[in-house]
Write an enzyme that holds these catalytic residues in place. Structure first.
Site, PDB file in Angstrom:
ATOM      1  N   ASN A 131       1.807  -1.972   1.919  1.00 26.93           N
ATOM      2  CA  ASN A 131       0.995  -2.491   3.022  1.00 26.93           C
ATOM      3  C   ASN A 131       1.135  -4.003   3.108  1.00 26.93           C
ATOM      4  OD1 ASN A 131      -0.427  -0.314   4.292  1.00 26.93           O
ATOM      5  ND2 ASN A 131      -1.501  -0.001   2.356  1.00 26.93           N
ATOM      6  N   LYS A 143     -11.898   0.077   7.507  1.00 26.05           N
ATOM      7  CA  LYS A 143     -11.515  -0.004   6.096  1.00 26.05           C
ATOM      8  C   LYS A 143     -12.741  -0.368   5.291  1.00 26.05           C
ATOM      9  CE  LYS A 143      -7.623  -0.033   3.574  1.00 26.05           C
ATOM     10  NZ  LYS A 143      -6.382   0.699   3.757  1.00 26.05           N
TER      11      LYS A 143
HETATM   12  P1  NAD Z   1       1.159   2.861  -7.213  1.00 27.96           P
HETATM   13  O1  NAD Z   1       0.145   1.957  -7.795  1.00 27.96           O
HETATM   14  O2  NAD Z   1       1.137   4.309  -7.554  1.00 27.96           O
HETATM   15  O3  NAD Z   1       2.642   2.342  -7.615  1.00 27.96           O
HETATM   16  C1  NAD Z   1       3.028   1.009  -7.502  1.00 27.96           C
HETATM   17  C2  NAD Z   1       4.208   0.790  -8.446  1.00 27.96           C
HETATM   18  O4  NAD Z   1       4.713  -0.523  -8.238  1.00 27.96           O
HETATM   19  C3  NAD Z   1       3.840   0.884  -9.940  1.00 27.96           C
HETATM   20  O5  NAD Z   1       4.799   1.668 -10.618  1.00 27.96           O
HETATM   21  C4  NAD Z   1       3.873  -0.584 -10.415  1.00 27.96           C
HETATM   22  O6  NAD Z   1       4.270  -0.703 -11.784  1.00 27.96           O
HETATM   23  C5  NAD Z   1       4.929  -1.160  -9.487  1.00 27.96           C
HETATM   24  N1  NAD Z   1       4.835  -2.591  -9.245  1.00 27.96           N
HETATM   25  C6  NAD Z   1       3.729  -3.346  -9.070  1.00 27.96           C
HETATM   26  N2  NAD Z   1       4.077  -4.628  -8.834  1.00 27.96           N
HETATM   27  C7  NAD Z   1       5.427  -4.668  -8.826  1.00 27.96           C
HETATM   28  C8  NAD Z   1       6.391  -5.678  -8.619  1.00 27.96           C
HETATM   29  N3  NAD Z   1       6.019  -6.939  -8.336  1.00 27.96           N
HETATM   30  N4  NAD Z   1       7.709  -5.368  -8.693  1.00 27.96           N
HETATM   31  C9  NAD Z   1       8.104  -4.103  -8.971  1.00 27.96           C
HETATM   32  N5  NAD Z   1       7.225  -3.091  -9.189  1.00 27.96           N
HETATM   33  C10 NAD Z   1       5.912  -3.373  -9.103  1.00 27.96           C
HETATM   34  O7  NAD Z   1       1.090   2.642  -5.647  1.00 27.96           O
HETATM   35  P2  NAD Z   1       1.603   3.635  -4.499  1.00 27.96           P
HETATM   36  O8  NAD Z   1       0.560   4.613  -4.173  1.00 27.96           O
HETATM   37  O9  NAD Z   1       2.988   4.090  -4.859  1.00 27.96           O
HETATM   38  O10 NAD Z   1       1.687   2.638  -3.258  1.00 27.96           O
HETATM   39  C11 NAD Z   1       2.712   1.677  -3.177  1.00 27.96           C
HETATM   40  C12 NAD Z   1       2.462   0.774  -1.969  1.00 27.96           C
HETATM   41  O11 NAD Z   1       2.428   1.569  -0.785  1.00 27.96           O
HETATM   42  C13 NAD Z   1       1.105   0.040  -1.992  1.00 27.96           C
HETATM   43  O12 NAD Z   1       1.264  -1.206  -1.347  1.00 27.96           O
HETATM   44  C14 NAD Z   1       0.201   0.922  -1.158  1.00 27.96           C
HETATM   45  O13 NAD Z   1      -0.875   0.190  -0.577  1.00 27.96           O
HETATM   46  C15 NAD Z   1       1.172   1.392  -0.099  1.00 27.96           C
HETATM   47  N6  NAD Z   1       0.811   2.661   0.514  1.00 27.96           N
HETATM   48  C16 NAD Z   1       0.635   3.759  -0.248  1.00 27.96           C
HETATM   49  C17 NAD Z   1       0.290   4.980   0.360  1.00 27.96           C
HETATM   50  C18 NAD Z   1       0.123   6.226  -0.466  1.00 27.96           C
HETATM   51  O14 NAD Z   1       0.123   7.329   0.117  1.00 27.96           O
HETATM   52  N7  NAD Z   1      -0.013   6.146  -1.768  1.00 27.96           N
HETATM   53  C19 NAD Z   1       0.157   5.040   1.758  1.00 27.96           C
HETATM   54  C20 NAD Z   1       0.366   3.889   2.537  1.00 27.96           C
HETATM   55  C21 NAD Z   1       0.695   2.704   1.891  1.00 27.96           C
END
Ligand code: NAD
Length: 362
Positions: free
Chosen positions: A266, A82
């Protein structure tokens, strides 16, 4: 600085750390290479302002180890790594692009020792800039520089995992009428909500940005908004965290109104013990690093030349089988799914370590 981070490095069981100071932006770059036992260390690039350098390095190390588990848990021929770009200040577009180019040249100089993609704080545009100077980037076409959004693939993997968990916990095929609460409606949560709605689930939607939840609820049948302060206590069959990490902890678990936790965020557990807490509380926890691997899996396959959407989706759907196997093994051995997943990972790594030792001795 040196004295501060050296104890962290000494205590770490990973293979190595690459450290670079980017003078034009004052950014510290840490690339944590945890394990190459199964293949090239591969993981996202996280970029943010950290309280201190130790926090940034610790984050890189912890996330790199998580990637080793993720790839091994899925039987992938990839290793754990990472990168963290610890900013000294938020950057404007031009400075950011310059940083991505210098970071890309660093990756190129490592000659394949680490392969990366977007993570928290970086997006497809950043990866396009890195790919302008480096071939070691996932999800960006080397010729056209077009980038692929991993979110819908991650969502598909979570969907497959939820189906398996619902079958395991309730003996129910399909998601028709199942109450599923999604926390976070961004890159993963939003496509996932559409997929779940198409399967007839009853959706409960929550986002820190309430207007986003409202818009989505208007578009999706059979959906309701849950205010942020009721997100853990709301009664539901599946709680699906798709926002931030550390949300499953001593305080939240004892108030939770769900029967299953399965989502993309994550590092959902604040501490490993929280998996036992969930178990005791009667909540089935599907390990995050297994169920959220769809995006990383699809991007990796694309770099290996597999680009047909149907094939990629079939491979991502296998996350459902991986989840089903882990849940069955955990139930049979009366342990938590997290320790079962961990045991599988340890077995696989130890087999690879022995094979590597044998080949270096011969
Ligand atoms: P993103 O930033 O596009 O979306 C996150 C959403 O969560 C936003 O709409 C934000 O307003 C909302 N949010 C933030 N804090 C919040 C809270 N306390 N309560 C409710 N809503 C809240 O992120 P993403 O790409 O959708 O990823 C989401 C999670 O999944 C992250 O932890 C990321 O590390 C993990 N993840 C994403 C991917 C991917 O392909 N994008 C892959 C593996 C893991």
């Amino acid at each position: 600085m040196k004295d501060d981070i050296l104890p962290l490095i000494t205590a770490w069981d990973g293979e190595g750390i690459v450290v670079r100071h980017d003078a034009p932006t004052g950014t510290w770059i840490f690339i944590a290479l945890h394990s190459s036992l199964l293949g090239c260390p591969t993981g996202g690039t996280r970029m943010k302002v950290y309280p201190g350098l130790r926090d940034a390095l610790r984050d890189a190390m912890r996330l790199a180890e998580g990637m080793t588990h993720k790839w091994a848990g899925l039987n992938s021929e990839l290793g754990g790594g990472k990168a963290v770009l610890a900013l000294s200040r938020p950057l404007d577009a031009e400075a950011r692009r310059g940083l991505m180019h210098r970071y890309g040249r660093l990756l190129e100089s490592l000659n394949g020792a680490f392969c990366t993609g977007a993570d928290l704080g970086t997006g497809p545009d950043d990866m396009r800039h890195v790919a302008e100077v480096s071939q070691f980037v996932l999800g960006v076409d080397q010729k056209t520089h077009a980038s692929t959004d991993p979110g819908p693939f991650t969502a598909r993997g979570v969907l497959a995992g939820i189906r398996s968990a619902v079958l395991h916990r309730f003996g129910k095929e399909g998601l028709d009428g199942v109450r599923i609460l999604i926390q976070g409606l961004g890159g993963v949560g939003s496509p996932l909500a559409g997929m779940l709605a198409a399967e007839g689930a009853h959706l409960l939607l929550c986002d820190a940005d309430s207007s986003r939840a409202q818009r989505m609820s208007q578009d999706l049948p059979n959906s309701h908004i849950v205010p942020i302060d009721r997100v853990y206590t709301e009664k539901c069959d599946v709680f699906c965290p798709c926002a931030v990490g550390g949300i499953l902890n001593e305080d939240s678990i004892t108030t939770m109104g769900c029967k299953i936790v399965a989502g993309s965020a994550n590092n959902q557990l604040l501490e490993e013990d929280d998996a036992d807490r969930l178990h005791k509380w009667g909540i089935l926890y599907v390990p995050d690093y297994i169920v959220n691997a769809g995006g990383a899996m699809a991007l990796t396959l694309m770099t290996q030349g597999i680009s047909e959407r149907e094939v990629l989706e079939q491979r991502v759907d296998r996350i459902g089988e991986a989840v089903a196997n882990i849940l069955e093994e955990a139930a049979a051995s009366q342990t938590t799914p997290l320790s079962t997943a961990r045991r599988r990972v340890d077995r696989l790594l130890s087999r690879s370590r022995s094979a590597r030792n044998r080949s270096t001795q011969s």
